[in-house]
Design a protein around this motif. Structure first.
Motif, PDB file in Angstrom:
ATOM      1  N   TYR A   1      -0.318  -5.088  13.808  1.00  6.84           N
ATOM      2  CA  TYR A   1       0.314  -5.019  12.490  1.00  6.84           C
ATOM      3  C   TYR A   1       1.222  -6.228  12.332  1.00  6.84           C
TER       4      TYR A   1
ATOM      5  N   ILE B   1       0.870  -1.178   0.000  1.00  2.85           N
ATOM      6  CA  ILE B   1       0.000   0.000   0.000  1.00  2.85           C
ATOM      7  C   ILE B   1       0.904   1.224   0.000  1.00  2.85           C
TER       8      ILE B   1
ATOM      9  N   ALA C   1       0.544  -7.183   6.375  1.00  2.74           N
ATOM     10  CA  ALA C   1       1.041  -6.294   5.330  1.00  2.74           C
ATOM     11  C   ALA C   1       2.093  -6.950   4.453  1.00  2.74           C
TER      12      ALA C   1
ATOM     13  N   MET D   1      -3.061   3.612   4.167  1.00  2.00           N
ATOM     14  CA  MET D   1      -2.633   2.631   5.167  1.00  2.00           C
ATOM     15  C   MET D   1      -3.026   3.076   6.571  1.00  2.00           C
TER      16      MET D   1
ATOM     17  N   ASP E   1       5.373   2.031   7.997  1.00  2.00           N
ATOM     18  CA  ASP E   1       4.228   1.343   8.582  1.00  2.00           C
ATOM     19  C   ASP E   1       4.381   1.121  10.084  1.00  2.00           C
TER      20      ASP E   1
END
Length: 422
Positions: A224, A152, A174, A158, A213
């Motif tokens: 995550y 992404i 991810a 995101m 991220d």
């Protein structure tokens, strides 16, 4: 009713000699000696009886790509590999990015021989910047969200996704890849790419997006989970943020633990995967990350392709290798037979740990829980040949006598019913 006799049982995180009684698909009794008239007796012959393995990252290709794999063949391959619970990625055709398509996918998954849990896509088509109806997909049964196969690239997309998935108390898995840095590469940037004259994939295509991220995950509070990490820098970044208390987990594939780009000596597309095989120092860092707990689990990224999709050389063939049937015996040899890791620890990171992280009712032998387990001969040395695979995909370098294994799956059971037998 089934009675497993003479089991070397992985139970309560220890190896013990036990008999196991199964009734109505659940573990009914575990004891040193059990005799029960009328039960079907299965002699484990002092082989390992372990919880069914858990793989949170597979591709079963149905619908839309059934020439590569189907739910039936993919789940049969999983059972052959000792897996009883898997998470199927949503990069099928069509992508299940609305409730109608997702419910259709869930119906298809009922063909599975094992427990096949379904990811939903984070964004529409997995490639847009528009978020999928995340709340509706969670209500329809999505156990987690992923755009696997696609990074992404828009940070706001995101972050918005992380915030909403955190509100759902769900999981974001991810695929970290900055497409602008990937630059249409096919193997890792380094000497092998130069020698073969092939376009290269820089490490920063992974690590730059990962660094972004991790900060977004800190702000959002989402769980995550990083798919298939491949570089030493990724391991170090994750180690740092875990020490800081950020809710981050990660996985590594068997092929990134076993191979590096030094193993690519000719134009063989069975060594082409995404992320690519990195250099030997990256491979060593991944092994160290497993051993010190930075890397939480092993996931296969099982990616079957048809023969004609992998016979076009590294430049033109599809990314990905099949892996769910070879995973346990190869990793068992790498870590346990070498003395780097105990068998108990390996079983934890291939069953209990992924189940705990994703909140799954799996990965544990316990009274009154579903009797999902596998019987494994740890001592027979063998190797895989192409005819051994139940997957439609035979696109793997781990075939033939160069890859001797220890840890043959003898039987696999789901809800007390046999789904694979050697």
């Amino acid at each position: 009713m089934k009675l497993i006799k003479n089991a070397k049982l992985y139970y309560d995180k220890k190896l013990v000699d036990r008999d196991v009684l199964i009734e109505n698909g659940k573990f009914k009794e575990i004891a040193t000696e059990i005799d029960f008239d009328g039960a079907e007796v299965i002699d484990a012959q002092h082989n390992l009886v372990a919880p069914g393995l858990v793989d949170v990252h597979v591709h079963f290709r149905e619908p839309g790509q059934v020439h590569k794999e189907t739910i039936k063949t993919g789940s049969a391959a999983a059972a052959h590999g000792g897996f009883t619970t898997v998470g199927a990625m949503p990069n099928v055709v069509p992508v299940p990015d609305d409730v109608e398509k997702f419910e259709h996918q869930m119906e298809l998954n009922k063909q599975s021989k094992i427990h096949t849990l379904q990811y939903a896509p984070i964004t529409l088509e997995e490639t847009s910047d528009q978020l999928s109806p995340l709340e509706d997909l969670a209500a329809a049964g999505a156990f987690a969200f992923s755009n696997d196969g696609h990074g992404i690239n828009n940070a706001k997309t995101m972050f918005d996704a992380m915030q909403r998935i955190a509100q759902l108390n769900s999981h974001l898995a991810a695929h970290v890849e900055d497409q602008n840095l990937f630059n249409k590469g096919v193997i890792n940037a380094g000497a092998t790419a130069i020698n073969l004259g092939l376009p290269a994939i820089e490490r920063v295509a992974e690590t730059s997006q990962l660094a972004r991220d991790l900060l977004l995950a800190k702000e959002s509070g989402v769980h995550y989970h990083v798919c298939h990490i491949s570089t030493a820098d990724s391991v170090n970044l994750i180690r740092i943020v875990k020490d800081a208390g950020i809710n981050v987990t990660c996985e590594v594939t068997p092929h990134h633990l076993l191979l590096s780009d030094q193993d690519i000596v000719n134009d063989n597309a069975n060594y082409k995967m995404n992320p690519p095989l990195r250099c030997e120092s990256d491979r060593e860092a991944l092994i160290a990350g497993v051993l010190d707990g930075t890397i939480d689990m092993i996931a296969t990224d099982h990616a079957p392709h048809a023969v004609d999709e992998k016979n076009k050389g590294l430049l033109k063939s599809a990314f990905g290798i099949t892996g769910i049937e070879t995973s346990f015996p190869l990793i068992h040899k790498l870590f346990v037979k070498s003395g780097m890791m105990s068998l108990e620890r390996l079983l934890d990171i291939m069953s209990s740990r992924p189940a705990e992280i994703f909140g799954l009712d799996a990965g544990k032998i316990q009274l009154d829980r579903s009797a999902d387990f596998t019987i494994i001969d740890l001592f027979e040395e063998y190797h895989f040949e192409k005819e051994d695979f139940l997957s439609k995909g035979i696109n793997t370098p781990f075939v033939g006598s160069d890859w001797n294994c220890f840890g043959k799956i003898e039987k696999t059971f789901v809800n007390g019913e046999e789904v694979y037998s050697e």
